[in-house]
Design a protein around this motif. Structure first.
Motif, short mmCIF file in Angstrom:
data_model
loop_
_atom_site.label_atom_id
_atom_site.label_comp_id
_atom_site.label_asym_id
_atom_site.label_seq_id
_atom_site.Cartn_x
_atom_site.Cartn_y
_atom_site.Cartn_z
N VAL A 25 0.99 -1.70 -0.01
CA VAL A 25 0.27 -0.07 -0.27
C VAL A 25 0.79 1.00 -0.08
CG1 VAL A 25 -1.95 1.57 2.00
CG2 VAL A 25 -2.07 -0.98 1.12
N GLU A 26 0.65 1.96 -0.60
CA GLU A 26 1.54 3.82 -0.74
C GLU A 26 0.22 4.22 -0.60
OE1 GLU A 26 4.78 3.79 -0.53
OE2 GLU A 26 5.40 1.58 -0.63
N TRP A 27 1.11 5.38 -0.85
CA TRP A 27 0.22 6.81 -1.61
C TRP A 27 0.26 7.09 -3.06
CZ3 TRP A 27 -3.30 8.73 1.47
CH2 TRP A 27 -3.08 9.12 3.20
N VAL A 28 -1.11 7.50 -3.90
CA VAL A 28 -0.67 8.60 -4.99
C VAL A 28 -1.44 9.29 -4.90
CG1 VAL A 28 -0.42 6.10 -6.44
CG2 VAL A 28 -2.65 6.93 -5.90
N VAL A 29 -1.16 9.82 -5.99
CA VAL A 29 -1.61 11.49 -6.42
C VAL A 29 -1.87 11.79 -8.22
CG1 VAL A 29 -0.99 14.14 -6.51
CG2 VAL A 29 0.30 12.59 -4.30
N MET A 30 -3.59 11.85 -7.97
CA MET A 30 -3.83 11.89 -9.40
C MET A 30 -3.03 12.88 -9.71
SD MET A 30 -4.68 8.95 -9.12
CE MET A 30 -5.61 8.50 -11.06
N ASN A 31 -2.76 13.57 -10.94
CA ASN A 31 -2.09 14.50 -11.13
C ASN A 31 -2.64 15.68 -11.76
OD1 ASN A 31 0.55 12.84 -10.62
ND2 ASN A 31 1.01 12.57 -12.49
N ASP A 32 -3.90 14.90 -12.80
CA ASP A 32 -4.25 16.27 -13.50
C ASP A 32 -5.29 17.16 -11.96
OD1 ASP A 32 -6.10 14.29 -12.84
OD2 ASP A 32 -7.12 14.11 -14.36
N THR A 33 -5.51 16.66 -10.85
CA THR A 33 -6.16 17.50 -10.00
C THR A 33 -5.55 17.09 -8.58
OG1 THR A 33 -6.41 15.05 -8.66
CG2 THR A 33 -8.39 15.98 -10.77
N GLY A 34 -4.26 16.74 -8.26
CA GLY A 34 -3.14 16.83 -6.72
C GLY A 34 -4.49 16.40 -6.01
N SER A 161 5.62 -7.12 0.13
CA SER A 161 4.07 -7.45 0.57
C SER A 161 3.57 -8.08 1.81
CB SER A 161 3.41 -9.11 -0.04
OG SER A 161 4.55 -10.18 1.12
N ALA A 162 4.72 -7.34 2.79
CA ALA A 162 5.26 -7.41 4.06
C ALA A 162 4.73 -5.84 5.07
CB ALA A 162 6.56 -8.12 4.53
N ASP A 163 5.19 -4.91 3.74
CA ASP A 163 4.79 -3.65 3.96
C ASP A 163 3.96 -2.64 3.85
OD1 ASP A 163 6.03 -1.62 5.64
OD2 ASP A 163 8.19 -1.98 5.78
N SER A 164 4.05 -1.72 4.37
CA SER A 164 3.67 -0.56 3.19
C SER A 164 3.68 0.75 3.65
CB SER A 164 1.85 -0.42 3.70
OG SER A 164 1.87 -0.50 5.35
N PHE A 165 3.57 1.94 2.47
CA PHE A 165 4.15 3.09 2.85
C PHE A 165 5.87 3.22 3.44
CE2 PHE A 165 -0.14 3.13 4.19
CZ PHE A 165 -1.01 3.72 3.47
N ILE A 166 6.66 2.32 2.20
CA ILE A 166 8.41 2.35 2.17
C ILE A 166 8.48 3.56 1.26
CG2 ILE A 166 7.91 0.20 3.40
CD1 ILE A 166 9.06 -1.22 1.04
N ALA A 167 7.99 3.74 0.91
CA ALA A 167 8.33 4.88 -0.76
C ALA A 167 9.55 5.96 -0.08
CB ALA A 167 7.28 5.75 -1.98
N ASN A 168 10.41 6.22 -0.81
CA ASN A 168 11.52 6.77 0.05
C ASN A 168 11.49 8.48 -0.30
OD1 ASN A 168 13.32 5.13 1.22
ND2 ASN A 168 14.55 4.88 -1.09
N LYS A 169 10.76 8.64 -1.59
CA LYS A 169 9.94 10.05 -1.38
C LYS A 169 8.17 10.43 -1.39
CE LYS A 169 13.71 10.47 -5.29
NZ LYS A 169 14.74 10.67 -6.42
N GLU A 170 8.50 11.18 -1.49
CA GLU A 170 6.65 11.20 -1.91
C GLU A 170 6.06 12.21 -2.63
OE1 GLU A 170 4.83 13.11 1.86
OE2 GLU A 170 6.15 11.97 3.30
N CYS A 171 4.71 12.92 -2.98
CA CYS A 171 4.52 13.50 -4.33
C CYS A 171 3.88 14.49 -3.97
CB CYS A 171 3.59 12.50 -5.39
SG CYS A 171 4.37 10.83 -5.94
#
Length: 194
Positions: A25-34, A161-171
């Motif tokens: 599970v990670e955060w995504v940002v829809m680019n055209d709306t933010g 599959s054992a972890d979530s929200f591990i992205a090193n950068k944010e949008c």
């Protein structure tokens, strides 16, 4: 017995070919709306999907398009520090996209369902991507966005599959106030019923 030496593939030396590992599970940002949403990365799904309601087909420039809504009441995903004075229940984003194709989804114990597929730009882990999303009502699911194998394959993503929200950068994303002021997406206020 001859000795066999395996040459190391050149692609493995190329930094751009090193897969990025993300959580399930990670955060995504829809680019055209933010708009920032939680996404489940699912190797069991081929095509990505996006929660959308009131999907309506129309013609534009001799091409098939769809208009659809993303009700924010179904996605209370903005962080706690977002001290918004706007109620999620009052906002629906309305978007329009050309139809890439339609798919027939077979569902166990339910009738098959035809879905529109549109191309969407989004950001995950600080990087912009583009992939096809089928539009479907995911209001009863925990995650409004599902990212499938086609995205992971095309963009060289591995899943932990054992972890979530591990992205090193944010949008970068917008607060609800900024979404309301954003002119790129239509904001529809929901009528309050007594």
């Amino acid at each position: 017995m001859p000795t066999v030496t395996l040459a190391e593939p050149a692609a493995l030396n190329d930094e751009s070919s090193v897969p990025e590992t993300l959580g399930f599970v990670e955060w995504v940002v829809m680019n055209d709306t933010g708009l920032r949403l939680k996404a489940r990365l699912d190797t069991g799904a081929k095509t990505s999907s996006l929660h959308a309601v009131n999907v309506e087909e129309f013609q534009q420039d001799d091409q098939k398009w769809v208009k659809f809504q993303i009700p924010l009441a179904d996605h209370k995903d903005h962080p706690v520090e977002d001290e918004s004075t706007i109620n999620h229940e009052e906002i629906i984003l309305e978007l329009e996209r050309p139809v890439e194709r339609t798919v027939l989804i077979k569902r166990k114990g339910a009738p098959s369902q035809r879905r529109y597929v549109v191309m969407m730009d989004f950001c995950i882990a600080g990087t912009n991507h583009q992939t096809q999303f089928s539009l479907t009502d995911r209001g009863n699911f925990s995650y409004p966005v599902l990212l499938g194998r086609r995205f992971m394959r095309d963009d060289n993503i591995l899943i932990d599959s054992a972890d979530s929200f591990i992205a090193n950068k944010e949008c970068e994303y917008m607060s609800l106030e900024e979404l309301v002021d954003n002119q790129q997406a239509k904001i529809v206020e929901v009528d309050k019923k007594s």
